[in-house]
Motif scaffolding. Structure first.
Motif, PDB file in Angstrom:
ATOM      1  N   ASP A 137       0.686  -1.296   0.131  1.00  0.00           N
ATOM      2  CA  ASP A 137       0.079  -0.014  -0.099  1.00  0.00           C
ATOM      3  C   ASP A 137       0.803   1.162   0.015  1.00  0.00           C
ATOM      4  O   ASP A 137       1.886   1.089   0.265  1.00  0.00           O
ATOM      5  CB  ASP A 137      -0.950  -0.121   1.191  1.00  0.00           C
ATOM      6  N   ASN A 138       0.276   2.447  -0.332  1.00  0.00           N
ATOM      7  CA  ASN A 138       1.056   3.730  -0.370  1.00  0.00           C
ATOM      8  C   ASN A 138       0.904   4.178   0.917  1.00  0.00           C
ATOM      9  O   ASN A 138      -0.174   5.156   0.995  1.00  0.00           O
ATOM     10  CB  ASN A 138       0.549   4.612  -1.510  1.00  0.00           C
ATOM     11  N   LYS A 187       0.306  11.986  -0.053  1.00  0.00           N
ATOM     12  CA  LYS A 187       0.407  11.167  -1.206  1.00  0.00           C
ATOM     13  C   LYS A 187       0.451  12.045  -2.447  1.00  0.00           C
ATOM     14  O   LYS A 187       1.020  11.724  -3.294  1.00  0.00           O
ATOM     15  CB  LYS A 187      -0.848  10.015  -1.306  1.00  0.00           C
ATOM     16  N   ARG A 236       6.400   8.868  -6.253  1.00  0.00           N
ATOM     17  CA  ARG A 236       6.709   7.735  -5.923  1.00  0.00           C
ATOM     18  C   ARG A 236       5.707   7.165  -4.606  1.00  0.00           C
ATOM     19  O   ARG A 236       5.516   7.871  -3.854  1.00  0.00           O
ATOM     20  CB  ARG A 236       8.130   7.622  -5.529  1.00  0.00           C
ATOM     21  N   THR A 237       5.633   5.873  -4.810  1.00  0.00           N
ATOM     22  CA  THR A 237       4.735   4.974  -3.748  1.00  0.00           C
ATOM     23  C   THR A 237       5.804   5.123  -2.521  1.00  0.00           C
ATOM     24  O   THR A 237       6.940   4.899  -2.514  1.00  0.00           O
ATOM     25  CB  THR A 237       4.295   3.913  -4.062  1.00  0.00           C
ATOM     26  N   SER A 238       5.202   4.816  -1.371  1.00  0.00           N
ATOM     27  CA  SER A 238       6.044   4.556  -0.105  1.00  0.00           C
ATOM     28  C   SER A 238       6.895   3.376  -0.359  1.00  0.00           C
ATOM     29  O   SER A 238       7.939   3.316   0.134  1.00  0.00           O
ATOM     30  CB  SER A 238       5.201   4.325   1.191  1.00  0.00           C
ATOM     31  N   HIS A 239       6.484   1.998  -1.132  1.00  0.00           N
ATOM     32  CA  HIS A 239       7.192   1.228  -1.385  1.00  0.00           C
ATOM     33  C   HIS A 239       8.563   1.303  -2.103  1.00  0.00           C
ATOM     34  O   HIS A 239       9.631   0.808  -2.122  1.00  0.00           O
ATOM     35  CB  HIS A 239       6.356  -0.115  -2.054  1.00  0.00           C
ATOM     36  N   GLU A 295       8.180  -1.603   6.342  1.00  0.00           N
ATOM     37  CA  GLU A 295       7.209  -1.026   5.937  1.00  0.00           C
ATOM     38  C   GLU A 295       5.573  -1.327   6.624  1.00  0.00           C
ATOM     39  O   GLU A 295       5.635  -2.379   7.327  1.00  0.00           O
ATOM     40  CB  GLU A 295       6.949  -1.175   4.476  1.00  0.00           C
ATOM     41  N   PRO A 347      -4.316   0.808  -4.812  1.00  0.00           N
ATOM     42  CA  PRO A 347      -3.300  -0.535  -4.706  1.00  0.00           C
ATOM     43  C   PRO A 347      -3.819  -1.543  -4.004  1.00  0.00           C
ATOM     44  O   PRO A 347      -3.200  -2.585  -4.444  1.00  0.00           O
ATOM     45  CB  PRO A 347      -2.165   0.375  -3.747  1.00  0.00           C
TER      46      PRO A 347
END
Length: 574
Positions: A73-74, A150, A155-158, A183, A529
């Protein structure tokens, strides 16, 4: 019907598609006619559809479509968890945390970084499951990383976590230090994504097997943040009373113990009142933290010689005690009352689902010469603790346990749903064969589902499985529409081929409109996501199954009965 009468009023309602289904019906007629022209063409079409379905499922085997419980997930936060070697000072932990923070502070997606040395960061649900509340030791530290909103980052957190993991590799740390990028999981948290529980007859054997498995974890290029539950024994300083020397000097052993306690912990010598009914403050005398170590200075602390007389001079502490450094006891871990050692890892890179890490480790376990190591090759179990603990066993846990339980339960639920549908259709049509024809198109959804996941590069997740199960009911409904029309449209003067074409031409439009409506509803969550898998299953599964159901059902009829079959006058239509 009531609402339609209110809207339409007295206007006459007609069914202009009743004869041939209009343009959509004529298109369907052109499409289905060559398919059901003969038994041979019908069998050929069904074989081709079966092969395509099998090929779509083979995308799992080729890893073109990967399986994962839930995608990343973001999130708006993550952590860096630091474990220095046992016995490291709190100051070493703080310096290491600051060095790690300095290596990533240039990332524009980071809003702020909080360092916690010797204690854990404020705990969330993930930290609760991972027992972060036990991280209360000088060599342990956390970096709490808070990201910008966000909408303010691309970019996403991943993706940011993968970047951070590469950046911190170059940070110089103490030998034996372990750093993990943690994460926040999108679903139920686990101790570690890839978790191997090692069981064996004794502690020495378990630790030897765990050490080898940990080495295999390090060798796999997509397994990162490798750690174990054993660690290194914590060094400790053992201070014991030299009883003969204490007796010779006339020193009471209690005085020696009190002197040691005051030297390392300090002593409360009084209280300071604060007034206004507030609790008083303790007045404590203690050495600075930097001096709370055994040194020559501490060895010269005087100890009274009360047994030798009040006029006797005190003796130095070092003269009546023995001091030596020892290795502490190893950590003992149990799961459900059984001794076990854990090897942990995360996945990053080409594979991020535990199943692929498990397959990789199992392959490497088979390649190891365990006899040369003096060990018995461990038996690998996918679920359930071993019944025989005298045998070396590797039990997979972590995210795999949740994945296995989730897909197992959903598979059972899917089977129960199909049985329930079959019973209902048997009751409706009074036949045990017709429900099999109705349920035959259910696997056709896999063609679109697998194709959609391949196009989007998305893993097949738990939400994808939910979408597959939900589609079963929709596809069965479409099949029932066709089969029911065919059953009631059969007459002795009309061959089966014409009945099938007429049924499909009239029913194709409502089937298509219903599918389009459901697809539009699924499209709005396609970018989410977590629920992307559900959207892909509904969107592409409906597209493939709707297009094929209206062709497969007629093909099954013709393949079994022939295009010119007619019911007998005296027989009941089936």
């Amino acid at each position: 019907p009531w609402l339609m009468l209110k809207i339409a009023g007295q206007k006459k309602i007609t069914h202009e598609h009743a004869e041939n289904g209009g343009k959509i019906g004529r298109f369907y007629r052109k499409l289905v006619t060559p398919v059901i022209a003969s038994r041979r063409s019908s069998w050929l079409f069904l074989i081709i559809v079966g092969i395509v379905t099998a090929l779509s499922v083979s995308l799992f085997a080729t890893k073109t479509v990967r399986v994962k419980l839930l995608p990343f997930d973001n999130k708006a936060e993550m952590q860096i968890v630091l474990d220095l070697p046992e016995g490291a000072a709190l100051e070493d932990t703080e310096r290491s945390l600051f060095a790690l923070a300095e290596s990533i502070r240039e990332l524009e997606e980071i809003d702020n970084i909080q360092a916690y040395a010797g204690t854990s960061a404020p705990m969330n649900f993930n930290g609760l499951v991972r027992h972060y509340f036990l991280r209360q030791s000088p060599e342990l530290g956390d970096l709490q990383i808070n990201l910008v909103e966000k909408g303010d980052r691309k970019r996403t957190s991943h993706e940011i976590a993968l970047d951070i993991r590469e950046r911190i590799k170059s940070v110089p740390l103490l030998e034996g230090a372990n750093v993990k990028v943690v994460e926040v999981p999108p679903g139920p948290p686990v101790i570690s994504t890839l978790l191997a529980e090692i069981y064996g007859p004794d502690a020495q054997t378990r630790r030897a097997v765990a050490k080898q498995i940990k080495t295999l974890f390090h060798e796999a290029d997509f397994i990162v943040d490798v750690d174990d539950s054993i660690g290194d024994p914590r060094p400790r300083l053992a201070v014991s009373i030299d009883a003969p020397s204490a007796a010779d000097y006339g020193v009471m052993q209690q005085d020696i113990l009190d002197t040691i306690a005051i030297s390392f912990r300090g002593q409360v010598i009084g209280t300071s009142p604060r007034g206004e009914a507030r609790d008083p403050l303790d007045i404590r005398v203690e050495f600075p933290r930097s001096e709370q170590i055994w040194s020559q200075k501490m060895a010269t602390i005087p100890v009274p010689r009360r047994l030798a007389g009040i006029t006797s001079d005190p003796v130095e502490l070092g003269a009546v005690v023995n001091v030596n450094n020892q290795q502490g006891s190893p950590i003992i871990f149990r799961r459900d009352g059984r001794f076990a050692d854990l090897v942990q890892g995360e996945l990053a890179g080409k594979f991020e689902a535990p199943i692929y890490g498990m397959f990789e480790i199992q392959k490497r376990v088979d390649d190891v010469d365990w006899a040369a190591l003096g060990l018995e090759k461990p038996v690998i179990r996918m679920a359930g603790q071993p019944e025989n603990e005298q045998q070396n066993t590797l039990l997979w846990d972590g995210e795999w346990e949740i994945t296995y339980v989730t897909f197992r339960d959903m598979g059972i639920a899917f089977a129960i749903a199909l049985i329930g549908i079959y019973i209902l259709v048997v009751a409706q049509f009074g036949s045990f064969k017709i429900p099999l024809v109705i349920l035959a198109p259910v696997p056709l959804t896999l063609i679109g589902i697998m194709f959609g996941h391949w196009i989007f590069g998305a893993p097949f997740t738990a939400t994808s499985m939910i979408g597959f199960i939900a589609l079963a009911g929709i596809i069965v409904r479409n099949s029932i529409l066709l089969v029911d029309f065919v059953k009631h449209g059969q007459t002795p003067d009309m061959p089966l081929k014409e009945v099938l074409i007429q049924a499909g031409s009239i029913r194709f439009k409502p089937i298509l409109l219903t599918a389009l409506a459901a697809m539009i509803g699924a499209a709005v969550i396609l970018s989410d996501p977590i629920f992307q898998g559900l959207a892909i299953s509904l969107l592409f599964g409906l597209a493939s199954s709707t297009a094929l159901t209206v062709l497969v059902i007629p093909a099954i009829y013709v393949a079994l009965r022939g295009p010119d079959w007619r019911p007998k006058v005296e027989s009941e239509n089936v």
